[in-house]
Structure formats: structure tokens, C-alpha cells
Design a protein around this motif. Structure first.
Motif, PDB file in Angstrom:
ATOM      1  N   VAL A 226       6.703  23.677  68.606  1.00  0.00           N
ATOM      2  CA  VAL A 226       7.193  22.305  68.489  1.00  0.00           C
ATOM      3  C   VAL A 226       8.543  22.132  69.186  1.00  0.00           C
ATOM      4  O   VAL A 226       8.736  21.215  69.975  1.00  0.00           O
ATOM      5  N   GLU A 227       9.472  23.028  68.898  1.00  0.00           N
ATOM      6  CA  GLU A 227      10.809  22.888  69.458  1.00  0.00           C
ATOM      7  C   GLU A 227      10.931  23.453  70.869  1.00  0.00           C
ATOM      8  O   GLU A 227      11.854  23.114  71.608  1.00  0.00           O
ATOM      9  N   GLY A 228      10.015  24.352  71.240  1.00  0.00           N
ATOM     10  CA  GLY A 228      10.064  24.952  72.573  1.00  0.00           C
ATOM     11  C   GLY A 228      11.186  25.947  72.736  1.00  0.00           C
ATOM     12  O   GLY A 228      11.599  26.243  73.865  1.00  0.00           O
ATOM     13  N   GLU A 229      11.682  26.495  71.633  1.00  0.00           N
ATOM     14  CA  GLU A 229      12.772  27.471  71.702  1.00  0.00           C
ATOM     15  C   GLU A 229      12.234  28.862  71.404  1.00  0.00           C
ATOM     16  O   GLU A 229      11.418  29.053  70.497  1.00  0.00           O
ATOM     17  N   TYR A 230      12.729  29.830  72.183  1.00  0.00           N
ATOM     18  CA  TYR A 230      12.210  31.182  72.013  1.00  0.00           C
ATOM     19  C   TYR A 230      13.285  32.199  72.328  1.00  0.00           C
ATOM     20  O   TYR A 230      14.075  32.020  73.257  1.00  0.00           O
ATOM     21  N   ASN A 231      13.310  33.270  71.545  1.00  0.00           N
ATOM     22  CA  ASN A 231      14.256  34.363  71.760  1.00  0.00           C
ATOM     23  C   ASN A 231      13.557  35.415  72.607  1.00  0.00           C
ATOM     24  O   ASN A 231      12.701  36.163  72.116  1.00  0.00           O
TER      25      ASN A 231
ATOM     26  N   THR B  83      21.645  45.050  83.440  1.00  0.00           N
ATOM     27  CA  THR B  83      21.431  45.123  81.996  1.00  0.00           C
ATOM     28  C   THR B  83      21.312  43.705  81.471  1.00  0.00           C
ATOM     29  O   THR B  83      22.230  42.897  81.636  1.00  0.00           O
ATOM     30  N   ILE B  84      20.168  43.399  80.849  1.00  0.00           N
ATOM     31  CA  ILE B  84      19.849  42.029  80.440  1.00  0.00           C
ATOM     32  C   ILE B  84      19.519  42.032  78.956  1.00  0.00           C
ATOM     33  O   ILE B  84      18.842  42.933  78.453  1.00  0.00           O
ATOM     34  N   SER B  85      19.987  41.029  78.237  1.00  0.00           N
ATOM     35  CA  SER B  85      19.747  40.915  76.800  1.00  0.00           C
ATOM     36  C   SER B  85      18.927  39.672  76.491  1.00  0.00           C
ATOM     37  O   SER B  85      19.071  38.635  77.154  1.00  0.00           O
ATOM     38  N   MET B  86      18.056  39.778  75.481  1.00  0.00           N
ATOM     39  CA  MET B  86      17.312  38.608  75.025  1.00  0.00           C
ATOM     40  C   MET B  86      18.269  37.543  74.514  1.00  0.00           C
ATOM     41  O   MET B  86      19.350  37.841  74.021  1.00  0.00           O
ATOM     42  N   ALA B  87      17.853  36.286  74.614  1.00  0.00           N
ATOM     43  CA  ALA B  87      18.636  35.179  74.086  1.00  0.00           C
ATOM     44  C   ALA B  87      17.700  34.018  73.785  1.00  0.00           C
ATOM     45  O   ALA B  87      16.609  33.916  74.360  1.00  0.00           O
ATOM     46  N   VAL B  88      18.122  33.144  72.893  1.00  0.00           N
ATOM     47  CA  VAL B  88      17.347  31.945  72.586  1.00  0.00           C
ATOM     48  C   VAL B  88      17.603  30.914  73.671  1.00  0.00           C
ATOM     49  O   VAL B  88      18.749  30.599  73.988  1.00  0.00           O
ATOM     50  N   PHE B  89      16.534  30.403  74.270  1.00  0.00           N
ATOM     51  CA  PHE B  89      16.665  29.343  75.272  1.00  0.00           C
ATOM     52  C   PHE B  89      15.515  28.375  75.097  1.00  0.00           C
ATOM     53  O   PHE B  89      14.506  28.672  74.457  1.00  0.00           O
TER      54      PHE B  89
END
Length: 462
Positions: A119-124, A200-206
Motif C-alpha cells: 500500500v505505502e510502497g516503502e521497502y527496506n 560498501t552498501i547498506s539497506m535503507a527504507v525508500f
């Protein structure tokens, strides 16, 4: 056997057409444990009732739900709700040999997680989709503003090392484990083969924007045609307004190319908003009902149809900014599934639909998503509940939709000019013929490297 149908409909949250299109993990489901530490027998009873009355294959699994008298529910087992739900599914193991119509899509998940994504389209996550080819992993696409995009990663880049280890030395399971970590160090080669410094890459909510590319091209020399091109990845509810605005901007195009090669489906309501921009002004009279259009029809199991006694005809209205089309081009792959397949199939009674790429996934069925309990829900229960046929009565494409012109996914180019599938469509628009060749390019098909489950199939990315 008595069930309060009002209860079932109160649990109903919204319908989505979901299918495979992505590679990712979400932390609320696995094969070995339970989603909740405590067994919830009340939830199991709700699962039993939902599956009895709404599941597309409910007749095939009645022996798992109902006693031999046909009137009494079996006692629900003392196991976790996710395990019970999975035990009921009409999987390939339960289907006849060589059958294609069986369930590989239904899921149960944590309500808050599912709601956030669908619904919100947000994902970590890292915000990209990839597959393994040979001794490297190729990036298929990257979402804008995702951690991968901010690190400069693009479609066609190859991952050579993960956390210092060469891809060739890792199993698919190990690769999945490494990419499921919250932070990862990667060595890439760009599309030209240049090895880039380790990142080096980290997950994030976008917030997911499923529009991967939207543009127009002028084709031809004398009679120039303006061609719209839209690469759209998932029918996420949160993207509806952005999608409608982008389609409105393409109102004056002469031809339209939809790129659904990685579109695994989504919210059928959003898919129908797209269709409202695609249907022509002249509609066959048998499908015109005042200012609305009979667009598609739901097909339920025989048992469900008798209980619900409802005739589900999906109706749409042509958008005031609709494109003036006589035909529609769609780029497809085995990742094209569910709602994107429905757009292809459902538009056929109204337009000449020309597909380019490879055979689609083959998911002509969709879900009702139930929340349980109704107040302060903990679970999202999403069984396959119906098949969607187009308004002419054609559907049931469990074997996929074959392309009019077969072409390989050209990972050597970004979305846009130069990419083989798009160029094939543009050549046909200009000359009336597809490219001539002896055979398809010899390209190793990427392997899925992570087992996809549940709502994983929706977002399209790691």
C-alpha cells in the motif's frame, strides 16, 4: 457447515494480482520456524474458513478441510498459522502430472510488513534486481533513490565479488545469505567491462517508484510517428497518481510501447487505471454500458460461485486524457506476470496487442488479501481466489502468453534506444517488419539465486 460470510468480507482488505518478479527476503517468513512464537489456533480457524470459501482450488483440498460427511470442519492442527496455511495449498505435488494449473503464489505474512510494501510502497532493501549468469551476477534494474542507485549502480553492471569472495566460489544459497545481510561490500564491472572500486552498501527504507523509464521517440523520416515508451515494474497502490500523470503526458503519442519485462503484477485497481488510458475511443457495442466499459470477468471455483452468488464483471471508464491508440506494443519476459499479463490479455478485445520478448510467467489468477483479526490485524492472508478472463472469455494462460516476436533481454543496454526488444518494436512501427535474423542471440539465461516467497514477489528487488 455454517460460516458467517459477512465475517469473511470484513476480513477482506483489498485485491492484488501478485506474481513472481523479484528476488528478496523479508524477515517475517521462513521455512523452518514460525512467524509468531505462540501458536494461534483462532487464526488457524480463520485460515480454514477463508480457504474453504474463497480458495480457487478449494474443491481440490476439501479433504484437508472438511470431514467425510461434507458438513463438519476438521479440527485445525496445533501448529503455527503459516505452516498450516502452507499445508493446505494446492501445490504441484497435489496436482496431476504435467498440470500447469496449481498454486505457487498464495502467501500469509505479517500484516504491517505487507501493508507497508503493497500500500505505502516503502521497502527496506538495496533496491535492485539481479540474476546469476556464469561467474557473475548481472543487475537487471535499479530503483531510483535506492541504496544501489545512490551508489551509482546501473542496469547491466555485473557483481564480481561479494564481501571479498568471487561469485564463482559461492553457491546460490550463499549468495542469497550474503545479499540478505543489512550491509554488503561488492565489486562491480560496468557495462563496458571496467572493474570498479569496491563499494560498501547498506539497506535503507525508500519509496519504490516502479516507473523505470518514460520517454518518447520520433520514428520514420517522411511520415514521422511519435512513440511513447514506458518501462513499468509493479502496480503499487502508492504509484497510481504518478502513473496516471506520466500516461497523461503521453496523450499525443501515435504509438505506445509498454515494457513489462520485470513487472510481476500488483494491485488490479492500479492496472485498470492504466487500462483506462489505453482503451480506444471506439469500443465494441457489446462491451459498452453507458459511460462504463465491461473490461474483464472473474472466474471462481464452482463451490465459491454457488456460495457467493455474485457475478464479478470488472468495469472501467475511458480516461479523459486517454491515448488515441489502434494497437499496443508490450515487451515481455518470464518475469511478466499477473496484473501485467492481465493488461495484455484484457486489452485484446479492444486493441491489436503485439508482444515482443519471451513467454510470460503464466499467472491468470489473483488474490483477495484478508487481514486477521479485523481490529489490530496481525496477519495478511492472501490465497489465490479467482481467475481473470478478458471480456471475450479468453484467459486460463497458466502456460504463459507467447510473444509475437521472440527477442532476448538485452542486458548490455540500459532501458531505451539501443536495447534489442525496444529496437525491435521501433523497427516494426517504422517498417511494418521485425528484424530479420537466423536465430536468437546465444545468451545464457540468468538463474534466480534466491527462493522467492510471499510478498517478495511484489516489489521486484533485493
Amino acid at each position: 457447515m455454517v460460516l458467517n460470510q459477512i465475517t469473511i468480507k470484513n476480513w477482506y482488505w483489498g485485491y492484488f494480482l501478485l506474481a513472481i518478479s523479484c528476488i528478496l527476503f523479508w524477515g517475517c517468513e521462513d521455512d523452518s520456524g514460525t512467524q509468531k512464537d505462540t501458536v494461534d489456533m483462532t487464526t488457524n480457524k480463520a485460515v480454514q474458513e477463508i480457504m474453504t470459501y474463497t480458495y480457487y482450488w478449494n474443491i481440490e483440498i476439501f479433504d484437508d478441510l472438511i470431514e467425510a460427511d461434507g458438513q463438519t470442519y476438521k479440527s485445525v492442527p496445533d501448529i503455527a498459522p503459516d505452516k498450516y496455511f502452507k499445508s493446505l495449498l494446492y501445490t504441484q505435488a497435489k496436482a496431476p502430472m504435467y498440470a500447469t494449473a496449481y498454486d505457487r503464489w498464495s502467501f500469509i505474512g505479517d500484516y504491517n510488513t505487507v501493508n507497508s510494501i503493497l500500500v505505502e510502497g516503502e521497502y527496506n532493501s538495496y533496491g535492485f534486481y539481479c540474476g546469476k549468469t556464469g561467474t557473475s551476477i548481472t543487475v537487471f534494474f535499479v530503483y531510483e533513490n535506492s541504496p544501489m542507485a545512490l551508489a551509482g549502480v546501473e542496469r547491466g553492471f555485473k557483481i564480481l565479488k561479494i564481501n571479498g569472495q568471487n561469485i564463482s566460489s559461492l553457491t546460490n544459497a550463499t549468495i542469497g545469505d550474503e545479499l540478505n545481510k543489512s550491509s554488503v561490500s561488492l565489486v562491480f564491472a560496468d557495462r563496458e567491462g571496467n572493474v570498479l572500486p569496491e563499494k560498501t552498501i547498506s539497506m535503507a527504507v525508500f519509496k519504490i517508484n516502479p516507473i523505470l523509464c518514460a520517454t518518447t521517440y520520433n520514428v520514420g523520416s517522411g511520415n514521422v510517428k511519435k512513440v511513447g515508451y514506458l518501462a513499468y515494474n509493479s502496480f503499487i497502490s502508492a504509484s497510481e497518481e504518478n502513473l496516471k500523470n506520466k500516461l497523461a503526458e503521453l496523450q499525443d503519442v501515435d504509438e505506445m510501447i509498454l515494457d513489462f519485462r520485470y513487472n510481476g503484477g500488483g494491485d488490479v485497481d492500479v492496472a485498470e487505471k492504466m487500462a483506462e488510458f489505453l482503451v480506444p475511443a471506439q469500443i465494441p457495442t457489446q462491451y459498452k454500458k453507458g459511460d462504463s466499459i465491461d473490461y474483464a470477468q472473474y472466474v471462481f471455483s464452482e463451490f465459491t460461485q454457488k456460495v457467493w452468488q455474485e457475478n464479478f464483471i470488472r468495469k472501467i471508464k475511458r480516461n479523459s486524457n486517454a491515448l488515441d491508440l489502434q494497437r499496443l506494443f508490450v515487451i515481455t519476459s518470464e518475469e511478466t506476470a499477473s496484473a501485467s499479463e492481465e493488461v495484455i490479455n484484457n486489452m485484446k478485445p479492444f486493441l491489436d496487442v503485439i508482444t515482443i520478448g519471451s513467454v510470460t510467467h503464466g499467472k491468470p489468477v489473483g488474490m483477495f488479501v484478508f487481514r486477521y483479526p479485523d481490529k489490530n490485524p496481525q496477519w495478511a492472508i492472501a490465497p489465490i481466489c479467482f481467475r481473470i478472463d478478458n471480456i471475450s472469455g479468453n484467459g486460463n494462460f497458466f502456460g504463459g502468453i507467447a510473444p509475437n516476436f521472440q527477442e532476448t533481454d538485452d542486458l548490455g543496454h540500459d532501458f531505451g534506444r539501443g536495447e534489442a526488444c525496444l529496437e525491435a518494436a521501433l523497427q516494426y512501427i517504422e517498417t511494418g517488419q521485425f528484424p530479420q535474423r537466423a536465430s536468437l542471440k546465444s545468451v545464457e539465461k540468468p538463474q534466480h539465486i534466491i527462493l522467492r516467497k510471499g510478498v517478495q514477489i511484489y516489489t521486484g528487488c533485493l
